[in-house]
Design a protein around this motif. Structure first.
Motif, PDB file in Angstrom:
ATOM      1  N   SER A 142      41.510  33.346  51.614  1.00 33.58           N
ATOM      2  CA  SER A 142      42.547  33.692  50.636  1.00 33.58           C
ATOM      3  C   SER A 142      42.409  35.119  50.133  1.00 33.58           C
ATOM      4  CB  SER A 142      42.489  32.731  49.448  1.00 33.58           C
ATOM      5  OG  SER A 142      41.293  32.930  48.703  1.00 33.58           O
ATOM      6  N   GLY A 143      41.189  35.647  50.171  1.00 34.16           N
ATOM      7  CA  GLY A 143      40.960  36.998  49.676  1.00 34.16           C
ATOM      8  C   GLY A 143      40.769  37.071  48.180  1.00 34.16           C
ATOM      9  N   HIS A 144      40.705  35.943  47.495  1.00 32.04           N
ATOM     10  CA  HIS A 144      40.451  35.937  46.059  1.00 32.04           C
ATOM     11  C   HIS A 144      39.701  34.658  45.688  1.00 32.04           C
ATOM     12  CE1 HIS A 144      44.389  33.801  46.363  1.00 32.04           C
ATOM     13  NE2 HIS A 144      43.760  32.967  45.555  1.00 32.04           N
ATOM     14  N   ILE A 145      39.059  34.683  44.543  1.00 35.44           N
ATOM     15  CA  ILE A 145      38.350  33.510  44.033  1.00 35.44           C
ATOM     16  C   ILE A 145      39.347  32.577  43.348  1.00 35.44           C
ATOM     17  CG2 ILE A 145      36.724  32.717  42.250  1.00 35.44           C
ATOM     18  CD1 ILE A 145      35.302  33.680  44.683  1.00 35.44           C
ATOM     19  N   THR A 146      39.219  31.304  43.644  1.00 31.41           N
ATOM     20  CA  THR A 146      40.018  30.292  42.948  1.00 31.41           C
ATOM     21  C   THR A 146      39.083  29.424  42.116  1.00 31.41           C
ATOM     22  OG1 THR A 146      41.674  30.221  44.705  1.00 31.41           O
ATOM     23  CG2 THR A 146      41.592  28.340  43.195  1.00 31.41           C
ATOM     24  N   PHE A 147      39.247  29.522  40.811  1.00 26.52           N
ATOM     25  CA  PHE A 147      38.563  28.604  39.905  1.00 26.52           C
ATOM     26  C   PHE A 147      39.416  27.342  39.792  1.00 26.52           C
ATOM     27  CE2 PHE A 147      37.222  32.849  38.419  1.00 26.52           C
ATOM     28  CZ  PHE A 147      35.839  32.705  38.532  1.00 26.52           C
ATOM     29  N   LEU A 155      38.720  34.771  33.779  1.00 28.26           N
ATOM     30  CA  LEU A 155      39.693  35.384  34.692  1.00 28.26           C
ATOM     31  C   LEU A 155      39.768  36.896  34.490  1.00 28.26           C
ATOM     32  CD1 LEU A 155      40.418  32.447  35.367  1.00 28.26           C
ATOM     33  CD2 LEU A 155      42.819  33.141  35.438  1.00 28.26           C
ATOM     34  N   ARG A 156      39.598  37.334  33.238  1.00 28.54           N
ATOM     35  CA  ARG A 156      39.582  38.776  33.013  1.00 28.54           C
ATOM     36  C   ARG A 156      38.341  39.419  33.628  1.00 28.54           C
ATOM     37  NH1 ARG A 156      41.799  37.032  28.140  1.00 28.54           N
ATOM     38  NH2 ARG A 156      39.793  37.089  26.998  1.00 28.54           N
ATOM     39  N   ALA A 157      37.241  38.670  33.671  1.00 30.58           N
ATOM     40  CA  ALA A 157      36.005  39.204  34.248  1.00 30.58           C
ATOM     41  C   ALA A 157      36.033  39.209  35.775  1.00 30.58           C
ATOM     42  CB  ALA A 157      34.808  38.385  33.759  1.00 30.58           C
ATOM     43  N   VAL A 158      36.966  38.443  36.346  1.00 33.00           N
ATOM     44  CA  VAL A 158      37.069  38.362  37.816  1.00 33.00           C
ATOM     45  C   VAL A 158      38.513  38.719  38.189  1.00 33.00           C
ATOM     46  CG1 VAL A 158      36.690  36.936  39.862  1.00 33.00           C
ATOM     47  CG2 VAL A 158      35.337  36.530  37.787  1.00 33.00           C
ATOM     48  N   PRO A 159      38.829  39.999  38.306  1.00 30.69           N
ATOM     49  CA  PRO A 159      40.202  40.413  38.620  1.00 30.69           C
ATOM     50  C   PRO A 159      40.683  39.773  39.920  1.00 30.69           C
ATOM     51  CG  PRO A 159      38.869  42.286  37.960  1.00 30.69           C
ATOM     52  CD  PRO A 159      37.919  41.137  38.119  1.00 30.69           C
ATOM     53  N   GLU A 160      41.962  39.470  39.956  1.00 29.34           N
ATOM     54  CA  GLU A 160      42.629  38.872  41.120  1.00 29.34           C
ATOM     55  C   GLU A 160      42.296  37.399  41.306  1.00 29.34           C
ATOM     56  OE1 GLU A 160      44.889  40.754  42.431  1.00 29.34           O
ATOM     57  OE2 GLU A 160      44.164  42.437  41.227  1.00 29.34           O
ATOM     58  N   SER A 161      41.435  36.843  40.473  1.00 28.70           N
ATOM     59  CA  SER A 161      41.108  35.419  40.636  1.00 28.70           C
ATOM     60  C   SER A 161      42.274  34.562  40.171  1.00 28.70           C
ATOM     61  CB  SER A 161      39.847  35.065  39.849  1.00 28.70           C
ATOM     62  OG  SER A 161      40.032  35.313  38.465  1.00 28.70           O
ATOM     63  N   ARG A 162      42.239  33.308  40.571  1.00 29.26           N
ATOM     64  CA  ARG A 162      43.281  32.341  40.224  1.00 29.26           C
ATOM     65  C   ARG A 162      42.631  31.122  39.568  1.00 29.26           C
ATOM     66  NH1 ARG A 162      45.385  36.313  41.980  1.00 29.26           N
ATOM     67  NH2 ARG A 162      47.092  36.497  43.497  1.00 29.26           N
ATOM     68  N   VAL A 179      29.626  23.972  39.843  1.00 28.00           N
ATOM     69  CA  VAL A 179      30.259  23.718  38.549  1.00 28.00           C
ATOM     70  C   VAL A 179      29.560  24.556  37.482  1.00 28.00           C
ATOM     71  CG1 VAL A 179      30.793  21.977  36.807  1.00 28.00           C
ATOM     72  CG2 VAL A 179      30.856  21.366  39.237  1.00 28.00           C
ATOM     73  N   ILE A 180      30.330  25.395  36.787  1.00 27.46           N
ATOM     74  CA  ILE A 180      29.805  26.164  35.655  1.00 27.46           C
ATOM     75  C   ILE A 180      30.040  25.346  34.397  1.00 27.46           C
ATOM     76  CG2 ILE A 180      29.864  28.339  34.386  1.00 27.46           C
ATOM     77  CD1 ILE A 180      29.086  28.649  37.330  1.00 27.46           C
ATOM     78  N   VAL A 197      30.638  32.933  31.010  1.00 24.72           N
ATOM     79  CA  VAL A 197      31.421  33.961  31.706  1.00 24.72           C
ATOM     80  C   VAL A 197      30.554  34.680  32.732  1.00 24.72           C
ATOM     81  CG1 VAL A 197      32.709  36.114  31.423  1.00 24.72           C
ATOM     82  CG2 VAL A 197      32.987  34.265  29.744  1.00 24.72           C
ATOM     83  N   ALA A 198      29.318  35.005  32.355  1.00 29.18           N
ATOM     84  CA  ALA A 198      28.427  35.730  33.268  1.00 29.18           C
ATOM     85  C   ALA A 198      28.099  34.896  34.498  1.00 29.18           C
ATOM     86  CB  ALA A 198      27.149  36.125  32.526  1.00 29.18           C
ATOM     87  N   ALA A 199      27.850  33.597  34.308  1.00 30.45           N
ATOM     88  CA  ALA A 199      27.524  32.734  35.446  1.00 30.45           C
ATOM     89  C   ALA A 199      28.705  32.623  36.400  1.00 30.45           C
ATOM     90  CB  ALA A 199      27.112  31.350  34.951  1.00 30.45           C
ATOM     91  N   ALA A 200      29.921  32.459  35.836  1.00 32.27           N
ATOM     92  CA  ALA A 200      31.111  32.343  36.678  1.00 32.27           C
ATOM     93  C   ALA A 200      31.384  33.652  37.410  1.00 32.27           C
ATOM     94  CB  ALA A 200      32.311  31.948  35.827  1.00 32.27           C
ATOM     95  N   ALA A 201      31.319  34.756  36.686  1.00 28.91           N
ATOM     96  CA  ALA A 201      31.599  36.061  37.309  1.00 28.91           C
ATOM     97  C   ALA A 201      30.536  36.406  38.340  1.00 28.91           C
ATOM     98  CB  ALA A 201      31.671  37.139  36.230  1.00 28.91           C
ATOM     99  N   GLY A 202      29.273  36.099  38.041  1.00 28.67           N
ATOM    100  CA  GLY A 202      28.209  36.400  38.986  1.00 28.67           C
ATOM    101  C   GLY A 202      28.380  35.666  40.302  1.00 28.67           C
TER     102      GLY A 202
END
Length: 683
Positions: A478-483, A504-511, A585-586, A619-624
């Motif tokens: 997909s080229g992006h992360i999907t949460f 989502l703000r910490a991971v631009p382009e994510s869905r 799972v975060i 947020v850090a765990a998800a973005a990392g």
């Protein structure tokens, strides 16, 4: 139609003066005078079927229904082709609650006079009374063909609802009933009742917002209508509007203190409420017990169970969820792994429906007891008769629980396990089974029960047969992360959405993909979408999906790279499934079991880094993870090996530890009688 006109219509051609005079007396209400005339006619002609029938009608009007049946049947023996004879026989039988016989009489009346609407109506009502709901619907349809009136539409709607209530396979009838009631509820004899019926049908069709609007309108007219408050609360609960649901459940209980289920519903909702502290929740559970259950506490329970500390123990499990349900998905492998040389197991099933899982559990249980139709008193008698040593509740304050039976203390040792995430509040419940990760030190203060921690986990996981195969990491194509999150909407409060907006703000382009049955309700979908936008989750980054059957729902994880856990009520089965399908799972671990289920899973899987202690860590765990596709891919590919090597799938080991815990409970009871002392003190 006046009685005289009716009788003349029925007896066309029988216009003798004595019959006419008798009928006039009958119509005027002079039953005694009419009876004398009819009897005189019978003395003159013992085969006068009309006079005999009318004497039966008088008996029916006087409430002497058995005499009416005998008299009218005698008339039918003389003249069997008169619809009115069979009609009045049916009425007398119905008055005696002999619905099946009444059905046959009304059916003959309609066959002899197919356009007679009163006979058709009474036939339909008798079929309903006899529990023959599908046949009743057919007759009400016929009646609507004869009388296209609001009353006939409402009668058919009521029959459709009764049919659907009695048979889940007929659930489509709710939709048809709603359509009829939308046309005619305002013309009902009681428009408020008509509107409540419409709201109920919409509620059963999962059109919760529409149903709520009708319940709200009823409450404007009748602010103390208990049914409207309770059903409105149920709608809000389904829509994910937990605070509103709590408000109306509380009002229901205020208006109907003999309906403790409303107060129990408050307790269940508090697990979802981010504004409710653990201390408040504990106090509310104790208050429920004081209000609804303490009256049943036995002052000095006595048990004649054999106190041999080493003998085979009799264990009883009570649940409404011995069917396709998350509780059974966790319970089944433990039931199968129980050592039958150490335990004799009885399962008490508190639900009417059965499925393939029910049959599987039946085959694994030593004894199977359907209890849905039993009163609490009868259930306790059954448990004592079965000589259960340790009785285990698997439902807590969830729907169809039997906690008021536990309040009566039918077994020496009583345990809460698996199906609920908080104290029951019952002083007669001895233990709550947990683990070190779900219940860290200090959690005891929130429990009436003794918290018993198993070494690793309070549950296991056996993947069901419908779980899909592992899929590739979606981000690679997909080229992006999907949460994603597949939890029910009640868990997705505004604090959760605000934190997800930060992710989502910490991971631009994510869905973000959210799947929940409440999103099938179009107005609610719009409401939830607006809440997401309010917290920075733009519509173009959001995918919303509604209901998916339990067998198909996990397929959505093929589109999800990382699962975001809600709080304060985190995922249970959804987290187990996500992890089994390789989706990390975060989670944000709180103070309560409801907020620590996923944390317990992750600790057992060796993934403590996915457990956050605060919002910043979340947020850090998800973005990392989102920035480390190789790590994500490796987690996805290796998660099932983690499962296989950890306590979550060690069914035999878990069963042995649970059995030893039961043995320890039994030894304590036999040694000290402590359970009796606690109950006496509670009383």
């Amino acid at each position: 139609m006046r009685l005289l006109q009716m009788l003349r219509a029925w007896f066309r051609g029988d216009s003798a003066a004595d019959l006419e005079a008798a009928i006039r007396l009958h119509e005027s209400g002079d039953l005694a005078g009419a009876e004398l005339r009819y009897r005189a006619m019978l003395q003159a002609d013992a085969s006068n079927a009309d006079a005999m029938h009318l004497l039966g009608l008088i008996a029916h009007q006087r409430g002497e229904h058995a005499a009416a049946v005998a008299q009218i049947r005698a008339a039918i023996a003389l003249k069997s082709d008169k619809a009115t004879y069979h009609y009045n026989l049916g009425n007398a039988l119905a008055a005696l609650d002999r619905a099946q016989e009444a059905v046959e009489s009304f059916r003959v009346a309609t066959r002899l006079d197919p356009v007679r609407s009163d006979a058709r109506s009474n036939l339909a009502h008798a079929l309903s009374q006899a529990g023959r709901h599908q046949e009743a619907v057919l007759e009400f349809r016929q009646l609507l063909g004869l009388q296209t009136t609001p009353a006939a539409r409402n009668a058919l709607a009521s029959a459709l609802v009764r049919c659907a209530d009695a048979d889940p396979a007929a659930a489509r009838n709710y939709d048809e009933a709603a359509g009829l009631l939308q046309q005619s509820w305002q013309d009902a004899d009681d428009p408020v009742e008509g509107r409540l019926a419409l709201a109920y049908c919409l509620q059963q069709c999962k059109r919760w917002t529409e149903a709520a609007e009708h319940y709200e309108a009823v409450l404007l007219l009748q602010p103390e209508n208990t049914t409207a408050h309770n059903n409105l609360a149920n709608c809000y609960n389904q829509l994910g509007r937990v605070a509103d649901a709590i408000l109306h459940y509380r009002e229901t209980y205020r208006l109907a203190p003999d309906f403790p289920e409303a107060l129990a519903s408050v307790l269940a909702c508090l697990n979802y409420d981010p504004e409710c502290s653990p201390e408040q929740a504990a106090a509310e559970h104790r208050n429920w017990a004081e209000q609804a259950a303490s009256r049943y506490y036995p002052m000095s329970p006595r048990f004649d169970n054999d106190r041999d500390p080493e003998r085979r123990l009799r264990i009883g499990y009570i649940s409404p969820d011995f069917r396709r349900h998350p509780v059974s998905a966790i319970f089944a492998p433990i039931l199968a792994a129980h050592d039958r040389d150490r335990l004799e197991v009885s399962c008490y099933y508190n639900y009417a429906g059965e499925d393939a899982i029910t049959l599987q559990l039946k085959s694994l249980a030593g004894h199977w007891r359907p209890i849905v139709a039993m009163s609490d008193e009868k259930l306790c008698e059954q448990i004592r008769s079965d000589r259960i040593d340790i009785l285990v509740d698997l439902a807590g304050h969830t729907t169809h629980n039997r906690l008021l039976a536990f309040a009566r203390k039918p077994a020496p040792v009583q345990v809460s396990w698996l199906g609920y995430f908080n104290t029951t509040g019952l002083a007669t419940m001895d233990y709550f089974i947990s683990d070190p990760w779900s219940s860290p030190a200090g959690q005891e203060r929130y429990y009436v029960e003794r918290v018993l921690r198993l070494r690793h986990t309070r549950f296991c996981y056996q993947p069901p047969e419908y779980m899909p195969a592992l899929s590739p990491l979606p981000a690679q194509t997909s080229g992006h992360i999907t949460f994603g999150c597949l939890n029910n909407l009640s868990k997705l409060n505004e604090q959760v959405l605000a934190l997800w907006g930060r992710v989502l703000r910490a991971v631009p382009e994510s869905r973000l993909l959210v799947q929940a049955a409440a999103l099938d309700d179009a107005p609610n979908r719009a409401r939830f979408s607006a809440l997401c936008a309010k917290h920075g989750i733009a519509p173009e980054r959001l995918t919303l999906r509604g209901f998916s059957p339990i067998e198909q729902s996990p397929a959505s994880y093929a589109e999800i790279d990382i699962a975001l856990d809600p709080f304060p009520f985190c995922g249970g089965m959804t987290s187990l499934e996500a992890l089994w399908l390789g989706v990390p799972v975060i989670t944000l671990a709180g103070e309560t079991i409801a907020s620590r289920q996923s944390a317990s899973m992750l600790m057992n899987l060796g993934l403590p880094e996915l457990i956050a202690e605060d919002a910043a860590q979340y947020v850090a765990a998800a973005a990392g993870l989102a920035q480390d596709l190789p790590r994500l891919s490796a987690l996805r590919a290796g998660m099932r090996q983690r499962y296989a090597a950890c306590p979550l799938m060690d069914y035999a080991g878990f069963a042995r530890e649970l059995e030893q815990s039961y043995r320890d409970m039994w030894l304590k009871w036999t040694a000290s009688g402590e359970a009796v002392t606690r109950t006496q003190n509670a009383g």
